[in-house]
Scaffold this motif. Structure first.
Motif, PDB file in Angstrom:
ATOM      1  N   PRO A 262       0.598  -1.252  -0.316  1.00 42.78           N
ATOM      2  CA  PRO A 262       0.014   0.275   0.201  1.00 42.78           C
ATOM      3  C   PRO A 262       1.104   1.163  -0.021  1.00 42.78           C
ATOM      4  O   PRO A 262       2.462   0.948   0.144  1.00 42.78           O
ATOM      5  N   SER A 263      -0.032   2.447  -0.217  1.00 38.05           N
ATOM      6  CA  SER A 263       0.823   3.280   0.080  1.00 38.05           C
ATOM      7  C   SER A 263       1.000   3.352   1.458  1.00 38.05           C
ATOM      8  O   SER A 263       0.895   3.423   2.451  1.00 38.05           O
ATOM      9  N   GLY A 264       2.519   4.781   0.734  1.00 37.89           N
ATOM     10  CA  GLY A 264       3.627   5.080   2.167  1.00 37.89           C
ATOM     11  C   GLY A 264       4.382   4.612   2.614  1.00 37.89           C
ATOM     12  O   GLY A 264       5.644   4.547   3.452  1.00 37.89           O
ATOM     13  N   VAL A 265       4.846   4.064   0.803  1.00 34.74           N
ATOM     14  CA  VAL A 265       6.789   3.516   1.156  1.00 34.74           C
ATOM     15  C   VAL A 265       7.888   5.173   1.278  1.00 34.74           C
ATOM     16  O   VAL A 265       7.409   6.627   1.054  1.00 34.74           O
ATOM     17  N   GLY A 266       8.807   5.103   1.209  1.00 33.96           N
ATOM     18  CA  GLY A 266       9.624   6.236   1.472  1.00 33.96           C
ATOM     19  C   GLY A 266       9.859   7.247   0.549  1.00 33.96           C
ATOM     20  O   GLY A 266       9.658   8.443   0.404  1.00 33.96           O
ATOM     21  N   MET A 267       9.722   6.741  -0.887  1.00 32.66           N
ATOM     22  CA  MET A 267       9.781   7.248  -1.811  1.00 32.66           C
ATOM     23  C   MET A 267       8.818   7.671  -2.031  1.00 32.66           C
ATOM     24  O   MET A 267       8.796   9.295  -3.008  1.00 32.66           O
ATOM     25  N   GLY A 268       7.481   7.578  -1.660  1.00 35.42           N
ATOM     26  CA  GLY A 268       6.223   8.279  -1.886  1.00 35.42           C
ATOM     27  C   GLY A 268       6.390   9.583  -0.764  1.00 35.42           C
ATOM     28  O   GLY A 268       5.037  10.406  -1.289  1.00 35.42           O
ATOM     29  N   PHE A 269       6.823   9.949  -0.274  1.00 35.77           N
ATOM     30  CA  PHE A 269       7.289  11.351   0.606  1.00 35.77           C
ATOM     31  C   PHE A 269       7.790  12.280   0.271  1.00 35.77           C
ATOM     32  O   PHE A 269       8.804  12.144  -0.592  1.00 35.77           O
ATOM     33  N   GLU A 270       7.103  13.538   0.142  1.00 34.09           N
ATOM     34  CA  GLU A 270       8.247  14.774  -0.484  1.00 34.09           C
ATOM     35  C   GLU A 270       8.894  15.457   0.871  1.00 34.09           C
ATOM     36  O   GLU A 270       7.911  16.042   1.624  1.00 34.09           O
ATOM     37  N   PRO A 271      10.367  15.664   1.592  1.00 42.34           N
ATOM     38  CA  PRO A 271      11.225  14.947   0.836  1.00 42.34           C
ATOM     39  C   PRO A 271      11.150  13.418   1.538  1.00 42.34           C
ATOM     40  O   PRO A 271      10.401  12.978   2.912  1.00 42.34           O
ATOM     41  N   VAL A 272      11.831  12.729   0.650  1.00 42.74           N
ATOM     42  CA  VAL A 272      11.477  11.327   0.513  1.00 42.74           C
ATOM     43  C   VAL A 272      12.446  10.999   2.418  1.00 42.74           C
ATOM     44  O   VAL A 272      13.166  11.575   2.744  1.00 42.74           O
ATOM     45  N   LYS A 273      11.768   9.688   2.982  1.00 43.76           N
ATOM     46  CA  LYS A 273      12.145   9.143   3.768  1.00 43.76           C
ATOM     47  C   LYS A 273      12.736   7.460   3.765  1.00 43.76           C
ATOM     48  O   LYS A 273      11.912   7.054   4.146  1.00 43.76           O
ATOM     49  N   LEU A 274      13.814   7.512   3.651  1.00 45.04           N
ATOM     50  CA  LEU A 274      14.566   6.541   3.002  1.00 45.04           C
ATOM     51  C   LEU A 274      15.507   5.164   3.955  1.00 45.04           C
ATOM     52  O   LEU A 274      15.365   6.260   4.963  1.00 45.04           O
ATOM     53  N   LEU A 275      15.312   4.713   4.325  1.00 41.96           N
ATOM     54  CA  LEU A 275      15.940   3.896   5.228  1.00 41.96           C
ATOM     55  C   LEU A 275      17.767   4.790   5.049  1.00 41.96           C
ATOM     56  O   LEU A 275      18.463   4.381   4.718  1.00 41.96           O
ATOM     57  N   LYS A 276      18.274   3.966   6.612  1.00 45.67           N
ATOM     58  CA  LYS A 276      19.734   4.921   6.902  1.00 45.67           C
ATOM     59  C   LYS A 276      19.154   3.504   8.346  1.00 45.67           C
ATOM     60  O   LYS A 276      19.190   2.951   9.069  1.00 45.67           O
ATOM     61  N   ASP A 277      20.719   3.745   7.774  1.00 46.42           N
ATOM     62  CA  ASP A 277      21.527   2.770   9.461  1.00 46.42           C
ATOM     63  C   ASP A 277      21.251   2.558  10.654  1.00 46.42           C
ATOM     64  O   ASP A 277      20.682   4.031  11.176  1.00 46.42           O
ATOM     65  N   GLY A 278      20.671   2.023  11.545  1.00 50.34           N
ATOM     66  CA  GLY A 278      19.873   1.796  12.815  1.00 50.34           C
ATOM     67  C   GLY A 278      18.453   1.963  12.958  1.00 50.34           C
ATOM     68  O   GLY A 278      17.868   1.680  13.678  1.00 50.34           O
ATOM     69  N   ASP A 279      17.563   1.948  11.808  1.00 54.90           N
ATOM     70  CA  ASP A 279      16.104   1.700  11.328  1.00 54.90           C
ATOM     71  C   ASP A 279      16.047   1.020  12.410  1.00 54.90           C
ATOM     72  O   ASP A 279      16.805  -0.127  11.182  1.00 54.90           O
ATOM     73  N   ILE A 280      14.740   0.688  12.618  1.00 58.57           N
ATOM     74  CA  ILE A 280      14.597  -0.457  12.907  1.00 58.57           C
ATOM     75  C   ILE A 280      12.364  -0.538  12.091  1.00 58.57           C
ATOM     76  O   ILE A 280      12.028  -0.132  12.125  1.00 58.57           O
ATOM     77  N   ILE A 281      12.417  -1.165  11.395  1.00 67.50           N
ATOM     78  CA  ILE A 281      10.670  -2.001  10.327  1.00 67.50           C
ATOM     79  C   ILE A 281      10.220  -2.483  11.247  1.00 67.50           C
ATOM     80  O   ILE A 281      10.808  -4.024  11.162  1.00 67.50           O
ATOM     81  N   ASP A 282       9.274  -2.343  10.900  1.00 68.37           N
ATOM     82  CA  ASP A 282       7.502  -3.307  12.241  1.00 68.37           C
ATOM     83  C   ASP A 282       6.783  -4.090  10.949  1.00 68.37           C
ATOM     84  O   ASP A 282       6.263  -2.525  10.815  1.00 68.37           O
ATOM     85  N   CYS A 283       6.873  -4.433  10.176  1.00 65.00           N
ATOM     86  CA  CYS A 283       5.491  -4.665   9.589  1.00 65.00           C
ATOM     87  C   CYS A 283       4.682  -5.564  10.179  1.00 65.00           C
ATOM     88  O   CYS A 283       4.893  -6.595  10.146  1.00 65.00           O
TER      89      CYS A 283
END
Length: 298
Positions: A262-283
């Motif tokens: 669904p919508s809400g991926v990092g590249m869909g934001f302005e500015p983009v919100k891409l993954l960086k070191d230490g990020d915790i992803i919870d699906c």
């Protein structure tokens, strides 16, 4: 039932999750008087509704001690799929609209499923690290998805018969290198880097998730909600996907089909919100659980 692949005392085992405990299938199969399958693929290939009912009956009637979830390492349910993961692109309308990277795709709403595949060799599991180097990619993104596990071989499957061919469901994070997608003008490599296929934590057998499949799906990054939708919002639903894919293509037991994000991926934001070191992803997907992974830039 929730089936799990786990590591305990250095050995990989199969089990059933009951609340916060795991019942080993080795113990269950002693009462069936058969040898326990060696891995999840073998289990799925030999499974029937009758076998599932027998396992449920044995667990209900026997007093298994089990293991606490904290005593084991949860592994990906199918670490080495027999074939590439089959995936759908742009299968939620709002996600199709949010993609603005014209080097990857445009913003049209597809009138037929967009299929591609990604490598999982191996997939990674709950609490494993998603690793990448900035020498390879600078634009890594997340995509929480519901994945279908096929339960038996079939081709030219009718839509009304699709559920008979499904074993169960799990969560898949279709991690994607957006810059590689743009550079190569297709999606395969950008989605197939090592560790880019987190999967799990369990496979939920199909009888716990009735048709039509309408499950809440969410993704948070460091506790911040990024994706929040429901699988009922898919453009192409599960009966359509499985039936359409199977036309002229034999689906095999253990095949994995990831149904889009669904919508809400990092590249869909302005500015983009891409993954960086230490990020915790919870699906998270309702009735399945949470698939949590940490990002490690190497």
């Amino acid at each position: 039932m929730k089936f799990v692949n786990y590591l305990y005392q250095g050995k990989e085992k199969l089990g059933v999750v009951l609340e916060n405990k795991i019942i080993s299938l080795d113990d269950v199969f002693e009462f069936i008087k058969e040898t326990c399958p060696l891995n999840m693929l073998e289990f799925i290939e030999g499974c029937t509704d009758e076998r599932i009912k027998k396992i449920e009956e044995i667990i209900s009637n026997k007093n298994f001690k089990g293991l606490n979830l904290t005593e084991v390492k949860i592994a990906p349910p199918i670490p080495y799929p027999k074939r590439n993961i089959m995936c759908l692109g742009k299968n939620y309308e709002e996600h199709a609209k949010e993609i603005r990277m014209t080097k990857i795709t445009d913003t049209f709403i597809p009138d037929a499923p967009i299929y591609f595949t990604k490598i999982a060799s191996p997939a990674i599991g709950y609490d494993d690290e998603i690793k990448f180097s900035y020498d390879v990619t600078n634009q890594v993104d997340y995509e929480a998805e519901l994945a279908i596990i096929i339960g038996k071989d079939g081709s030219n499957i009718k839509r009304e018969e699709v559920e008979d061919y499904i074993f169960g469901y799990t969560i898949l994070n279709d991690v994607s290198a957006r810059d590689l997608q743009g550079t190569h003008k297709q999606w395969f490599k950008g989605k197939s880097l090592d560790t880019f296929c987190p999967m799990g934590p369990y496979i939920v057998y199909k009888d716990e998730i009735k048709f039509p499949v309408e499950l809440n799906i969410k993704c948070t990054i460091n506790g911040q909600v990024r994706q929040n939708s429901n699988t009922k919002n898919m453009i192409f639903d599960i009966p359509y996907i499985v039936s359409d894919l199977s036309k002229g293509v034999t689906l095999k037991a253990g095949d994995i089909i990831s149904t889009g994000t669904p919508s809400g991926v990092g590249m869909g934001f302005e500015p983009v919100k891409l993954l960086k070191d230490g990020d915790i992803i919870d699906c998270y997907i309702e009735k399945i659980g949470n698939l949590v992974n940490k990002v490690k830039v190497i």
